[in-house]
Write a protein that holds these residues in place. Structure first.
Motif, PDB file in Angstrom:
ATOM      1  N   LYS A   1       0.823  -1.207   0.000  1.00  0.00           N
ATOM      2  CA  LYS A   1       0.000   0.000   0.000  1.00  0.00           C
ATOM      3  C   LYS A   1       0.865   1.269   0.000  1.00  0.00           C
ATOM      4  O   LYS A   1       0.475   2.297  -0.555  1.00  0.00           O
ATOM      5  CB  LYS A   1      -0.933  -0.011   1.216  1.00  0.00           C
ATOM      6  N   GLU A   2       2.043   1.201   0.620  1.00  0.00           N
ATOM      7  CA  GLU A   2       2.927   2.364   0.716  1.00  0.00           C
ATOM      8  C   GLU A   2       3.838   2.535  -0.508  1.00  0.00           C
ATOM      9  O   GLU A   2       4.555   3.533  -0.611  1.00  0.00           O
ATOM     10  CB  GLU A   2       3.776   2.263   1.983  1.00  0.00           C
TER      11      GLU A   2
ATOM     12  N   SER B   1       4.814   3.557  -4.142  1.00  0.00           N
ATOM     13  CA  SER B   1       4.329   4.443  -5.209  1.00  0.00           C
ATOM     14  C   SER B   1       5.437   4.605  -6.242  1.00  0.00           C
ATOM     15  O   SER B   1       6.625   4.619  -5.908  1.00  0.00           O
ATOM     16  CB  SER B   1       3.921   5.810  -4.652  1.00  0.00           C
TER      17      SER B   1
ATOM     18  N   LYS C   1       7.693   7.673  -5.669  1.00  0.00           N
ATOM     19  CA  LYS C   1       8.620   7.593  -4.541  1.00  0.00           C
ATOM     20  C   LYS C   1       9.613   6.436  -4.668  1.00  0.00           C
ATOM     21  O   LYS C   1      10.783   6.568  -4.310  1.00  0.00           O
ATOM     22  CB  LYS C   1       7.810   7.445  -3.255  1.00  0.00           C
ATOM     23  N   ASN C   2       9.178   5.295  -5.183  1.00  0.00           N
ATOM     24  CA  ASN C   2       9.994   4.093  -5.123  1.00  0.00           C
ATOM     25  C   ASN C   2      10.662   3.682  -6.427  1.00  0.00           C
ATOM     26  O   ASN C   2      11.619   2.910  -6.401  1.00  0.00           O
ATOM     27  CB  ASN C   2       9.162   2.920  -4.592  1.00  0.00           C
TER      28      ASN C   2
END
Length: 148
Positions: free
Chosen positions: A93-94, A96, A99-100
């Motif tokens: 869920k974290e 993205s 970001k990643n």
């Protein structure tokens, strides 16, 4: 015809192989699209302009397909596909893309065959031999100075 090599000594101070010698493949020059098209014309019924047009269009189509998440296989050569360089996220869920996902790269997987002894052979290397680069050879464009 043989793949040429030049000997290089490992001079890294922290290497466990310091002082030992290795061969590095040496390329004489880069064959550009124009020259490749001429070689195709010389060995087929295709005209140089046709070969250039097909090769140029192949690159454009491959780029488009790769960027749409397709892998492209060229028989006898291999498979091209895009790979991602990412950082981990604690949970799905974290994760993205913004970001990643840190970057992309072009991956190439050689096409190979297995011989009767169970050995893999990369198709583009089948039958290749090696030969030391002559000591007086002039190096083109790789920054090396010719040997005395």
């Amino acid at each position: 015809m043989a793949v040429l090599y030049k000997l290089h000594q490992d001079n890294r101070s922290n290497s466990k192989h310091k002082g030992e010698w290795y061969a590095r493949a040496k390329m004489l020059d880069i064959v550009e699209l124009d020259e490749l098209a001429q070689l195709i014309q010389d060995n087929t019924t295709a005209k140089k302009a046709d070969a250039q047009a097909v090769l140029t269009e192949m690159v454009e189509q491959m780029k488009g397909l790769l960027q749409k998440s397709y892998a492209v296989r060229i028989p006898g050569l291999g498979i091209f596909k895009i790979g991602l360089r990412t950082s981990a996220a604690p949970t799905a869920k974290e994760f993205s893309a913004a970001k990643n996902v840190k970057g992309m790269r072009l991956n190439f997987i050689n096409e190979w065959t297995i011989d009767k002894n169970g050995q893999r052979t990369i198709n583009m290397l089948h039958g290749a031999t090696v030969k030391e680069l002559p000591q007086n050879a002039v190096s083109k464009g790789d920054g090396d100075e010719p040997e005395p």
